[in-house]
Design a protein around this motif. Structure first.
Motif, short mmCIF file in Angstrom:
data_model
loop_
_atom_site.label_atom_id
_atom_site.label_comp_id
_atom_site.label_asym_id
_atom_site.label_seq_id
_atom_site.Cartn_x
_atom_site.Cartn_y
_atom_site.Cartn_z
N THR A 67 -24.62 10.15 21.62
CA THR A 67 -24.63 9.13 20.56
C THR A 67 -23.38 9.28 19.71
OG1 THR A 67 -25.93 10.55 19.09
CG2 THR A 67 -27.16 8.95 20.42
N MET A 68 -22.96 8.16 19.17
CA MET A 68 -21.78 8.20 18.29
C MET A 68 -22.14 7.64 16.92
SD MET A 68 -18.14 6.12 18.41
CE MET A 68 -17.20 7.06 19.59
N GLY A 69 -21.61 8.28 15.89
CA GLY A 69 -21.70 7.75 14.53
C GLY A 69 -20.30 7.43 14.07
N LEU A 70 -20.11 6.23 13.55
CA LEU A 70 -18.80 5.82 13.05
C LEU A 70 -18.95 5.41 11.59
CD1 LEU A 70 -15.80 5.13 13.52
CD2 LEU A 70 -16.51 2.98 14.56
N ASP A 71 -18.33 6.20 10.72
CA ASP A 71 -18.41 5.98 9.28
C ASP A 71 -17.13 5.26 8.84
OD1 ASP A 71 -18.57 6.08 6.54
OD2 ASP A 71 -18.80 8.25 6.39
N ILE A 72 -17.24 3.96 8.60
CA ILE A 72 -16.07 3.16 8.23
C ILE A 72 -16.03 3.04 6.70
CG2 ILE A 72 -14.91 0.95 8.55
CD1 ILE A 72 -16.53 0.60 11.15
N GLY A 73 -15.25 3.91 6.11
CA GLY A 73 -15.18 3.93 4.65
C GLY A 73 -14.10 3.00 4.12
N SER A 74 -13.95 2.99 2.79
CA SER A 74 -12.93 2.12 2.20
C SER A 74 -11.55 2.74 2.30
CB SER A 74 -13.28 1.85 0.73
OG SER A 74 -13.31 3.06 0.01
N THR A 75 -11.48 4.06 2.47
CA THR A 75 -10.16 4.70 2.55
C THR A 75 -9.95 5.52 3.82
OG1 THR A 75 -11.04 6.58 1.31
CG2 THR A 75 -9.90 4.90 0.03
N ALA A 76 -11.03 5.83 4.56
CA ALA A 76 -10.89 6.62 5.78
C ALA A 76 -12.03 6.29 6.74
CB ALA A 76 -10.91 8.12 5.46
N CYS A 77 -11.75 6.52 8.04
CA CYS A 77 -12.80 6.30 9.05
C CYS A 77 -13.06 7.63 9.76
CB CYS A 77 -12.34 5.27 10.08
SG CYS A 77 -12.20 3.65 9.36
N LYS A 78 -14.33 7.92 9.96
CA LYS A 78 -14.74 9.17 10.58
C LYS A 78 -15.66 8.85 11.75
CE LYS A 78 -15.53 9.24 6.51
NZ LYS A 78 -15.12 8.35 5.38
N SER A 79 -15.41 9.50 12.89
CA SER A 79 -16.32 9.28 14.02
C SER A 79 -16.73 10.62 14.61
CB SER A 79 -15.66 8.40 15.08
OG SER A 79 -14.57 9.06 15.63
N ILE A 80 -17.90 10.62 15.17
CA ILE A 80 -18.44 11.86 15.75
C ILE A 80 -19.25 11.51 16.99
CG2 ILE A 80 -20.69 12.00 14.57
CD1 ILE A 80 -18.94 14.98 13.97
N VAL B 135 -11.01 11.97 12.33
CA VAL B 135 -10.84 11.42 10.98
C VAL B 135 -9.52 10.66 10.95
CG1 VAL B 135 -10.59 11.92 8.52
CG2 VAL B 135 -12.08 13.35 9.93
N VAL B 136 -9.55 9.42 10.57
CA VAL B 136 -8.34 8.60 10.47
C VAL B 136 -8.22 8.15 9.00
CG1 VAL B 136 -7.20 6.47 11.20
CG2 VAL B 136 -8.54 7.82 12.86
N PRO B 137 -7.12 8.48 8.35
CA PRO B 137 -7.01 8.16 6.91
C PRO B 137 -6.70 6.69 6.64
CG PRO B 137 -5.03 9.25 7.63
CD PRO B 137 -5.92 9.20 8.84
N LEU B 138 -7.39 5.81 7.30
CA LEU B 138 -7.25 4.37 7.09
C LEU B 138 -8.65 3.79 7.00
CD1 LEU B 138 -4.55 3.61 9.83
CD2 LEU B 138 -4.18 3.52 7.35
N GLY B 139 -8.84 2.89 6.06
CA GLY B 139 -10.19 2.38 5.84
C GLY B 139 -10.48 1.08 6.56
N THR B 140 -11.58 0.45 6.16
CA THR B 140 -12.00 -0.80 6.78
C THR B 140 -10.94 -1.88 6.58
OG1 THR B 140 -13.79 -2.43 6.85
CG2 THR B 140 -13.27 -1.53 4.69
N GLY B 141 -10.86 -2.76 7.56
CA GLY B 141 -9.86 -3.83 7.49
C GLY B 141 -8.53 -3.43 8.08
N THR B 142 -8.41 -2.19 8.57
CA THR B 142 -7.16 -1.71 9.19
C THR B 142 -7.47 -1.35 10.66
OG1 THR B 142 -7.56 0.64 8.77
CG2 THR B 142 -6.60 -0.64 6.96
N VAL B 143 -6.50 -0.67 11.30
CA VAL B 143 -6.75 -0.21 12.68
C VAL B 143 -7.59 1.06 12.67
CG1 VAL B 143 -4.64 -1.23 13.61
CG2 VAL B 143 -4.59 1.12 12.72
#
Lengths: 439, 256
Positions: free
Chosen positions: B3-16, B29-37
């Motif tokens: 299973t995957m969890g994808l946390d799309i935050g306002s400043t960063a995206c985290k997936s596990i 962890v990608v230091p880019l939030g929602t609305g970006t790549v």
């Protein structure tokens, strides 16, 4: 986008026709339009029109047969139609009122000032447009800020205020005898002053009749509200926000009896047919706390519906349950001091909410932290713990405002609602479904 | 079962990616939030690190502010529930979770079995949020992730009296003009965040143990300041930033 204009997209699906309004809603619209039209007609004839706070003893002007409009109700209607901002901006800019005061007050004082400067409200597409007032009716039983609001209107427009000063009941469940005598005395004094101002005698027989009609209407409304304790509820609880308008602006009129009788019939028909004005499956029932977030009512409704949440009951609509025996002026004086729960202590208010949560079988409580109505909102900061402990339901707050569009955030509302829904779902799995008592 | 969890935050995206709801296979962890790549990048990176294809993931659940804006998933849940679940997975003794997100601050109450019982969140104001720290780091021309280490060199705490982000930014600028040390100023900024967050946590009630969740938990200065304000130890797990994504992956497992 589909449309009916000449430039519509070829092959685009036709717009889904809107479902016709239920007869009761059409009657509400007709009644409201009639109230505003009558006020304008009176104004144009040079006759006095009143502006009144929402829980002033309406029986007086109704007996005198003088048209009255309600700025709080008007501000709600204008805000729901997203027409309030120019007035709020005018109040904050030209009139220098701070953002901290009630947005109904800002909206209305901005509108009144524009009227004073001979800017026609009617021609600005404002709907419903209030006729200018010749007098004011003020009762501070729901809010003390009303006093400064109406004082400013009175000074700026140079018109009199008929004032009923109600005392809050911070240290007692029931108003003490001296408080009742104090309010009764003021009602009697208002009658004398109004006789002088309107140039006609007060008809005590007509007053008794108005009292009877008012009681019939409030009882009918209570009976309709009680029907929503059914599971599933026959009404989307947000309908109550719309149907409280006749109680606010025409509580002493027979046209309200006609509307509420029709609404009761429609609601009972929903129960008989197993249908509801709530669209989709009612997965959760919540108790709404606070005034509606009028500018965002549509978003609130859609988002709640998306999660299968019906706000079956709220503590706001009970404020016009002004209960007394016709002919009993002391009883009327008492009732006007207790109908709004704003005049009670936090434990007193929460006791009512806890009983209501139980009666309506609510799984949770959603509280509008209303930036404008601090009096109502601040109770919930402490009160939510009482709700959680006594009613055993989760509580979620969201920020908003009754008229000011700058406070609410759609994403924040949805996150808080979704969090509440997830807790309610977890509790349901754990405890089983809570059964509502059938009305 | 993956299973995957994808946390799309306002400043960063985290997936596990979790195997059987127990073993962490990959994290990104990608230091880019929602609305970006950012969401797509975090999604792809986790798959690459785990060495699996999208088709091999049995269920993907989204959470975070941007949870409605990514179409390659099976469902979504609020970050409120996901942070609670994720922290309970990482630190089972915790009953109070504090999550300082990009634009939200949450205080979550957990039952002994880890179920979310209640929560309180900040009002519509950036004070005390990750965004507040980001704005102050920008003014001081340091990276947000370096604030924690920077504050360790503080010899005193420069008081920041404004809680409003805009006014606090002006205050920080005036302090910089007055020549205060960056380390002391950073400690003051952390104290400002902690005071604001602590008032929210007290409103929800403090029940031991308390843990900090989200990326701001990696800032040791904020953790110290918050512990001081709450007068209680604040637990931080090395995977604290992943808590929302872990919670989402656990809920995804539960839904299968």
């Amino acid at each position: 986008m589909a449309g009916n204009s000449a430039g519509e997209t070829p092959g685009a699906p036709a717009q889904k026709p809107k479902a016709p309004l239920p007869k009761s809603r059409a009657l509400v619209n007709e009644q409201t339009a009639g109230v505003y039209a009558r006020a304008w007609e009176a104004h144009e004839r040079g006759e006095p029109v009143g502006w009144s706070t929402a829980i002033f003893p309406q029986e007086l002007c109704e007996t005198f047969d003088v048209p009255v409009l309600y700025p709080e109700n008007n501000a709600a209607a204008i805000s729901a139609r997203h027409m309030g901002e120019p007035f709020i901006q005018h109040a904050e800019g030209e009139m220098k009122y701070p953002i901290n005061i009630c947005s109904y007050a800002r909206l209305n004082m901005g509108m009144a000032d524009k009227m004073r400067k001979a800017e026609s409200i009617q021609t600005q597409g404002i709907d419903p447009a209030m006729a200018p007032p010749a007098f004011l009716c003020l009762a501070n039983n729901s809010c003390t800020q009303l006093m400064k609001w109406y004082e400013n209107l009175s000074r700026n427009l140079n018109i009199p205020v008929f004032f009923v000063d109600c005392l809050f009941n911070y240290s007692e469940e029931e108003p003490a005898a001296h408080k009742i005598a104090y309010v009764r005395g003021q009602i009697e004094n208002c009658i004398r002053q109004m006789e002088e101002f309107f140039g006609k005698k007060f008809d005590w027989d007509r007053f008794l009749e108005v009292q009877r009609i008012s009681q019939t209407n409030r009882v009918l409304f209570n009976e309709i509200v009680a029907l929503n304790a059914r599971k599933p509820a026959p009404m989307n609880g947000f309908d109550l926000f719309n149907y409280m308008a006749p109680l606010v602006i025409c509580r002493g009129k027979e046209s309200t009896t006609v509307i509420l009788t029709e609404l009761k019939k429609e609601t009972e028909a929903h129960i008989a047919a197993g249908t509801s004005t709530f669209r989709g499956e009612e997965k959760h029932r919540v108790h709404w706390e606070g005034i509606a977030c009028w500018p965002n009512l549509g978003h609130n409704l859609k988002t709640l519906g998306g999660y299968g949440v019906n706000a079956v009951m709220n503590g706001y609509v009970t404020a016009w349950d002004v209960a007394y025996e016709p002919g009993d002026l002391d009883g009327m004086a008492r009732a006007y001091q207790v109908s709004s729960t704003n005049s009670l202590t936090t434990p007193g208010i929460m006791k009512k909410r806890i009983a209501s949560i139980d009666r309506f079988g609510c799984d949770g409580m959603l509280c509008h932290v209303n930036r404008s109505c601090k009096l109502m909102t601040f109770h919930i900061m402490v009160g939510r713990e009482m709700i959680e402990e006594e009613a055993k339901v989760p509580v979620a707050n969201f920020d908003g405002d009754q008229s000011d569009t700058r406070v609410f955030s759609e994403a924040q509302f949805e996150t808080r609602l979704q969090g509440l829904v997830e807790i309610m779902s977890g509790n349901r799995n754990k405890n089983g479904n809570k059964e509502a008592r059938h009305a | 079962m993956l299973t995957m969890g994808l946390d799309i935050g306002s400043t960063a995206c985290k997936s596990i990616i979790l195997r059987d709801g127990e073993q962490i296979l990959a994290r990104s962890v990608v230091p880019l939030g929602t609305g970006t790549v950012g969401p797509r990048k975090a999604f792809g990176e986790a798959l690459d690190l785990a060495g699996v294809a999208r088709s091999e993931i049995d269920r993907i659940l989204l959470t975070g502010y941007g949870r409605f804006s990514f179409d390659d998933a099976d469902g979504q849940m609020s970050e409120v529930s996901c942070h609670a679940r994720g922290i309970y997975f990482l630190l089972p003794s915790v009953r109070t979770v504090v999550d300082i997100g990009g634009q939200d601050v949450k205080a979550l109450r957990l039952s002994e079995k880890g179920a979310l019982e209640n929560f309180v969140m900040n009002d519509k104001c950036a004070a005390g949020t990750g965004r507040f720290l980001g704005v102050m780091a920008g003014v001081m021309n340091v990276k947000t992730e370096d604030l924690g280490a920077l504050s360790e060199g503080a010899t005193e705490e420069v008081s920041i009296s404004n809680t409003c982000t805009v006014f606090a930014e002006s205050e920080v600028i005036s302090r910089l003009s007055a020549g205060v040390r960056l380390a002391d100023l950073t400690a003051g900024i952390h104290a400002s965040v902690a005071k604001r967050v602590a008032s929210l946590v007290f409103r929800g009630g403090v029940v031991r143990d308390v843990a900090l969740s989200g990326g701001v938990a990696l800032n040791r200065g904020v953790v110290r300041a918050l512990a001081r304000e709450l007068k209680i130890d604040v637990l931080v797990h090395p995977d604290c930033q992943m808590a929302g994504a872990i919670g989402a992956a656990l809920f995804a497992r539960q839904q299968l």
